[in-house]
Motif scaffolding. Structure first.
Motif, mmCIF file in Angstrom:
data_model
loop_
_atom_site.group_PDB
_atom_site.id
_atom_site.type_symbol
_atom_site.label_atom_id
_atom_site.label_comp_id
_atom_site.label_asym_id
_atom_site.label_seq_id
_atom_site.Cartn_x
_atom_site.Cartn_y
_atom_site.Cartn_z
ATOM 1 N N GLY A 167 23.927 -15.104 3.139
ATOM 2 C CA GLY A 167 23.917 -15.574 1.752
ATOM 3 C C GLY A 167 23.587 -17.046 1.641
ATOM 4 O O GLY A 167 22.830 -17.467 0.760
ATOM 5 N N TRP A 168 24.144 -17.837 2.574
ATOM 6 C CA TRP A 168 23.895 -19.280 2.500
ATOM 7 C C TRP A 168 22.445 -19.607 2.850
ATOM 8 O O TRP A 168 21.853 -20.530 2.286
ATOM 9 C CB TRP A 168 24.867 -20.034 3.388
ATOM 10 N N ASP A 169 21.844 -18.849 3.770
ATOM 11 C CA ASP A 169 20.425 -19.055 4.081
ATOM 12 C C ASP A 169 19.569 -18.868 2.830
ATOM 13 O O ASP A 169 18.635 -19.631 2.570
ATOM 14 C CB ASP A 169 19.968 -18.066 5.167
ATOM 15 N N PHE A 170 19.913 -17.836 2.052
ATOM 16 C CA PHE A 170 19.166 -17.590 0.815
ATOM 17 C C PHE A 170 19.374 -18.742 -0.176
ATOM 18 O O PHE A 170 18.427 -19.225 -0.803
ATOM 19 C CB PHE A 170 19.627 -16.275 0.193
ATOM 20 N N MET A 171 20.608 -19.217 -0.304
ATOM 21 C CA MET A 171 20.900 -20.323 -1.213
ATOM 22 C C MET A 171 20.201 -21.602 -0.775
ATOM 23 O O MET A 171 19.711 -22.377 -1.596
ATOM 24 C CB MET A 171 22.409 -20.563 -1.305
ATOM 25 N N GLN A 172 20.154 -21.813 0.555
ATOM 26 C CA GLN A 172 19.513 -23.015 1.093
ATOM 27 C C GLN A 172 18.052 -23.093 0.675
ATOM 28 O O GLN A 172 17.536 -24.172 0.381
ATOM 29 C CB GLN A 172 19.612 -23.017 2.626
ATOM 30 N N ARG A 173 17.387 -21.930 0.666
ATOM 31 C CA ARG A 173 15.973 -21.928 0.276
ATOM 32 C C ARG A 173 15.819 -22.381 -1.182
ATOM 33 O O ARG A 173 14.903 -23.131 -1.523
ATOM 34 C CB ARG A 173 15.374 -20.528 0.478
ATOM 35 N N GLY A 174 16.716 -21.922 -2.040
ATOM 36 C CA GLY A 174 16.670 -22.353 -3.442
ATOM 37 C C GLY A 174 16.984 -23.832 -3.597
ATOM 38 O O GLY A 174 16.335 -24.542 -4.371
ATOM 39 N N ILE A 175 17.993 -24.319 -2.835
ATOM 40 C CA ILE A 175 18.371 -25.732 -2.911
ATOM 41 C C ILE A 175 17.244 -26.611 -2.387
ATOM 42 O O ILE A 175 16.935 -27.675 -2.941
ATOM 43 C CB ILE A 175 19.681 -25.966 -2.135
ATOM 44 N N THR A 176 16.599 -26.166 -1.310
ATOM 45 C CA THR A 176 15.475 -26.927 -0.742
ATOM 46 C C THR A 176 14.337 -27.029 -1.756
ATOM 47 O O THR A 176 13.714 -28.085 -1.913
ATOM 48 C CB THR A 176 14.974 -26.246 0.542
ATOM 49 N N LYS A 177 14.056 -25.937 -2.448
ATOM 50 C CA LYS A 177 13.003 -25.956 -3.471
ATOM 51 C C LYS A 177 13.345 -26.966 -4.563
ATOM 52 O O LYS A 177 12.487 -27.731 -5.018
ATOM 53 C CB LYS A 177 12.841 -24.562 -4.064
ATOM 54 N N LEU A 178 14.599 -26.989 -4.974
ATOM 55 C CA LEU A 178 15.038 -27.922 -6.012
ATOM 56 C C LEU A 178 14.876 -29.365 -5.545
ATOM 57 O O LEU A 178 14.409 -30.227 -6.296
ATOM 58 C CB LEU A 178 16.499 -27.628 -6.372
ATOM 59 N N LYS A 179 15.232 -29.640 -4.294
ATOM 60 C CA LYS A 179 15.081 -30.997 -3.751
ATOM 61 C C LYS A 179 13.615 -31.411 -3.711
ATOM 62 O O LYS A 179 13.266 -32.559 -3.996
ATOM 63 C CB LYS A 179 15.688 -31.064 -2.356
ATOM 64 N N ARG A 180 12.733 -30.486 -3.339
ATOM 65 C CA ARG A 180 11.295 -30.798 -3.286
ATOM 66 C C ARG A 180 10.770 -31.135 -4.690
ATOM 67 O O ARG A 180 9.949 -32.038 -4.849
ATOM 68 C CB ARG A 180 10.514 -29.614 -2.706
ATOM 69 N N ILE A 181 11.250 -30.415 -5.677
ATOM 70 C CA ILE A 181 10.844 -30.719 -7.057
ATOM 71 C C ILE A 181 11.293 -32.122 -7.441
ATOM 72 O O ILE A 181 10.537 -32.904 -8.027
ATOM 73 C CB ILE A 181 11.436 -29.666 -8.023
ATOM 74 N N LEU A 182 12.540 -32.464 -7.081
ATOM 75 C CA LEU A 182 13.062 -33.803 -7.398
ATOM 76 C C LEU A 182 12.278 -34.899 -6.685
ATOM 77 O O LEU A 182 12.106 -36.000 -7.219
ATOM 78 C CB LEU A 182 14.544 -33.889 -7.015
ATOM 79 N N GLU A 183 11.789 -34.611 -5.483
ATOM 80 C CA GLU A 183 11.032 -35.610 -4.714
ATOM 81 C C GLU A 183 9.576 -35.688 -5.160
ATOM 82 O O GLU A 183 8.811 -36.483 -4.636
ATOM 83 C CB GLU A 183 11.103 -35.277 -3.219
ATOM 84 N N GLY A 184 9.190 -34.836 -6.124
ATOM 85 C CA GLY A 184 7.820 -34.858 -6.617
ATOM 86 C C GLY A 184 6.832 -34.189 -5.698
ATOM 87 O O GLY A 184 5.616 -34.420 -5.801
ATOM 88 N N LEU A 185 7.315 -33.365 -4.779
ATOM 89 C CA LEU A 185 6.439 -32.654 -3.852
ATOM 90 C C LEU A 185 5.866 -31.410 -4.521
ATOM 91 O O LEU A 185 6.464 -30.871 -5.451
ATOM 92 C CB LEU A 185 7.217 -32.272 -2.587
#
Length: 746
Positions: free
Chosen positions: A47-65
């Motif tokens: 479950g956490w692996d799945f959540m990590q993918r969503g959190i990583t996507k959110l961080k990339r959006i914040l970084e302007g990637l």
């Protein structure tokens, strides 16, 4: 920084199938119903692996990637994963572990990305990066709190743990703020010193950084005060101490002392002084501390731009008090009948007048008549004076208030001096109202004059004089024409009576008074081809003959709807004088020749429209005074009814007035005002284009608004519509190459 807006206010109901059958999970506070089937347990790592993918996507959006936006399906899956992992039966309820991993997600992002980006920057560049990172962090907290929402609602609530939002913000405070606060404070103070020396600085940046000191305290000012304010005040004292050595050499003793006192005691602490909780400017205004406010004005007047924050606080205070009056009137009026102006609205206007008197005295006495405070008072009153109260505009309320003062039998029993003073104050309030033309339309001057309801002609002239002074001659020209018309009408009636005395053949048979009005000055009234009884026809003919002796160039149009008649009703108990309208009189006189008439027979003989006929028959047969008997008996009139004279009618009075049922005049007034506004906009556009010949759309609209703003605030869409209409009528044309450019067609 990119923030994605996904609609999350939706109601979800989840069905979970277990070995024991189907269990319905409680409804959460979220608009679509989604059913999820869960057949297997979700392990923590999976479950956490799945959540990590969503959190990583959110961080990339914040970084302007480069990254696609979150879809609603992705959001729902992330939310549902947390929900399922928290609602599994022990030992697979991972609420505690997920609460810890929520915090770890922030710590990992801050340590790997945020802090390195801040450590490599200094001074103003570091401040800009900090503002950006703080804004991004708040977005991250908001989104992760949505994903983990189930923890907040149940797990955290039951264990009295810090909320997700608080945990997320605390991570930034503990890891970023605590490391950089000294550098940030020094960089901010350096910027302040630069401005003191006359350099231009980025004030918006300064404000945003200081907001971080405030926000990081989560509702408490302790971080701002301990980590910034104390050092800033010490630096300010040191700065002015250093400057003093120069001032003492360059300035005389009095000049030096004045500068020193002003800067050390006022400039440095101005914001703090004005905002003090128990003795600041707002408190002085609230508690009516007139002397203290005068002292504050004298002191802050000596500081460059020192009065601006004082005037702003004054404006906010007056706005709040006026808005509170509006709310009080709304609350009081909510229990009353709709579409009726009553005593409570009169009280509201009186309170607004008192409020204006009070704060105008403050402007004159406490603030030395300064233009800043006049402007603040004007802007404050414009805010709440243009709000509706119980569905009525302020223009309607002011007009009703004036009518109550000026008409006979009004509730305001005032001396002549008090009436003049009150009218003066109402006209001053009118300056703050945008719909002045609506006020003029519903002032009801015409009704008071026509129906002899005005208590005092002098008072009518006084208010016209004050309105003319306040709003200009164009505003009062029609109303002045009404007053002149009534004066001429009285003279005309005298001449008519002399004509009757000198012409024995010209005898109307009954007493007749005619009021001749000029069409352009008065509101448009409904006219009809009423078939008058013979007695009335003779009166009309006699007056026409008289009028033709005076002029042959004017046409008389008879407004029977405005006429009144006094007729004697000979009932069996006694004779009663009936004061009725012309329509009512014409209907009653039909019963001199007929005992019983049907609705259709009355309609044919009078030649009246149904709505007028229903109103007059309603007043004579269904209301308080039943002069006519109606069959069948009911409270409403229908085309199948029959009517007879009621010989047994009686009343304790020898004379009674029988009013017609009221009509919604308000709707007609609004329609007339809208029509007048269309004409006014047309005239303004043509006037502007005639003088300018060629003009752009934006400039034409702005000039039109400026011309009309003294009377009303024109709507941009309405102006655009009138421009299009003038184009179709060949007053204007669009430039063939530039559609936003208009040309005047002579």
């Amino acid at each position: 920084m990119i923030e994605h807006h996904i609609p999350i206010s939706i109601d979800i109901s989840l069905n979970r199938k277990n070995q024991g059958g189907s269990e319905t999970i409680r409804r959460l506070g979220f608009g679509v119903n989604i059913t999820m089937n869960q057949h297997k347990t979700i392990e923590l790592e999976e479950g956490w692996d799945f959540m990590q993918r969503g959190i990583t996507k959110l961080k990339r959006i914040l970084e302007g990637l480069p990254e696609s936006q979150f879809s609603s399906e992705e959001y729902m899956m992330l939310y549902t994963t947390i929900y399922n992992m928290c609602t599994q039966k022990p030992p697979h309820d991972y609420s505690q572990q997920l609460y810890e991993k929520y915090k770890e997600a922030f710590e990992e992002y801050i340590n790997s990305t945020v802090l390195p980006s801040l450590r490599e920057k200094h001074d103003e560049f570091m401040l800009r990066e900090l503002v950006k990172r703080w804004a991004n962090h708040k977005v991250l907290v908001r989104w992760l709190s949505r994903f983990f929402h189930y923890l907040d609602r149940y797990f955290i609530a039951r264990r009295s743990l810090p909320a997700l939002n608080e945990v997320g913000l605390a991570c930034f405070r503990d890891l970023v703020y605590e490391e950089l606060k000294d550098k940030v404070r020094d960089a901010v103070i350096a910027l302040i010193d630069q401005e003191r020396e006359g350099e231009q600085i980025d004030r918006a940046l300064l404000k945003n950084v200081l907001d971080i000191f405030v926000e990081i305290g989560m509702g408490q000012m302790i971080y701002y005060e301990n980590d910034f304010e104390d050092d800033m005040l010490k630096d300010s004292a040191a700065y002015y101490s250093r400057k003093a050595s120069n001032w003492i050499v360059e300035d005389s003793c009095p000049d030096y002392m004045l500068k020193k006192v002003q800067n050390e005691l006022l400039v440095v602490y101005s914001t703090q002084l004005l905002d003090k909780e128990h003795s600041g400017c707002r408190v002085l205004l609230r508690d009516d501390k007139v002397e203290d406010l005068s002292r504050m004005y004298r002191l802050f007047h000596k500081i460059p731009k020192g009065l601006e924050p004082v005037a702003n606080i004054f404006k906010q205070h007056v706005t709040a008090e006026g808005t509170a009056l509006v709310q009080q009137a709304e609350d009081a009026a909510s229990n009353k009948a709709e579409n009726a102006l009553g005593s409570q609205e009169q009280v509201f206007v009186r309170k607004v007048i008192e409020l204006h008197d009070k704060y105008m005295a403050y402007v004159n006495d406490c603030f030395a008549n300064h233009t800043l405070f006049h402007k603040a008072l004007k802007e404050a009153f414009e805010v709440f004076c243009n709000k509706n109260v119980s569905g009525f505009s302020s223009a309607e309320l002011l007009a009703s208030f004036c009518d109550n003062i000026l008409k006979k039998g009004g509730s305001e029993k005032l001396s002549d001096e008090a009436i003049e003073d009150t009218l003066d104050k109402v006209v001053k309030l009118l300056a703050y109202i945008s719909d002045k033309d609506l006020y003029r339309r519903i002032l009801q001057l015409s009704r008071r004059l026509l129906f002899d309801k005005s208590a005092n002609d002098d008072h009518e002239r006084i208010i016209l004089s004050k309105l003319k002074q306040q709003c200009g001659g164009q505003f009062t020209s029609k109303m002045e024409g009404m007053v002149t018309d009534l004066t001429l009408a009285r003279e005309n009636q005298t001449h008519f009576e002399e004509y009757l005395e000198n012409n024995s053949n010209a005898n109307p048979g009954i007493d007749l008074t005619v009021t001749v009005l000029t069409t352009g000055f008065w509101p448009t009234y409904k006219s009809s081809d009423l078939s008058l009884p013979a007695e009335m026809v003779k009166c009309v003919e006699v007056f026409k003959e008289f009028y033709q002796t005076k002029t042959k160039h004017r046409k008389l149009t008879w407004m029977y709807s405005l006429g009144t008649c006094n007729i004697n009703g000979k009932f069996e108990p006694k004779t009663i004088e009936l004061m009725v309208g012309t329509y009512q009189a014409a209907a009653l006189l039909l019963f001199n020749a007929s005992d019983r008439l049907s609705y259709s027979e009355i309609k044919t003989q009078l030649n009246l429209a149904d709505d007028d006929l229903v109103r007059l028959l309603q007043s004579l047969s269904c209301a308080k005074y039943k002069i006519l008997n109606k069959e069948p008996h009911s409270k409403t009139v229908s085309p199948n009814d029959y009517f007879e004279f009621n010989p047994k009618f009686t009343d304790r009075m020898r004379r009674i007035r029988i009013p017609l049922p009221p009509v919604d005049e308000r709707k007609k007034v609004v329609e007339d005002v809208d029509k007048d506004r269309r004409y006014a906009i047309d005239a303004s556009i043509v006037r502007i284009m005639k003088s300018r010949k060629v003009l752009g759309h934006q400039q034409l609209v702005m000039e039109c608004v400026e011309q009309l703003s003294r009377m009303f605030k024109p709507d941009f869409k309405a102006i655009k519509k009138r421009i299009e209409d003038l184009i179709t009528r060949d007053y204007l044309e669009r430039d063939k190459e530039n559609p936003n450019l208009f040309r005047y067609l002579a």
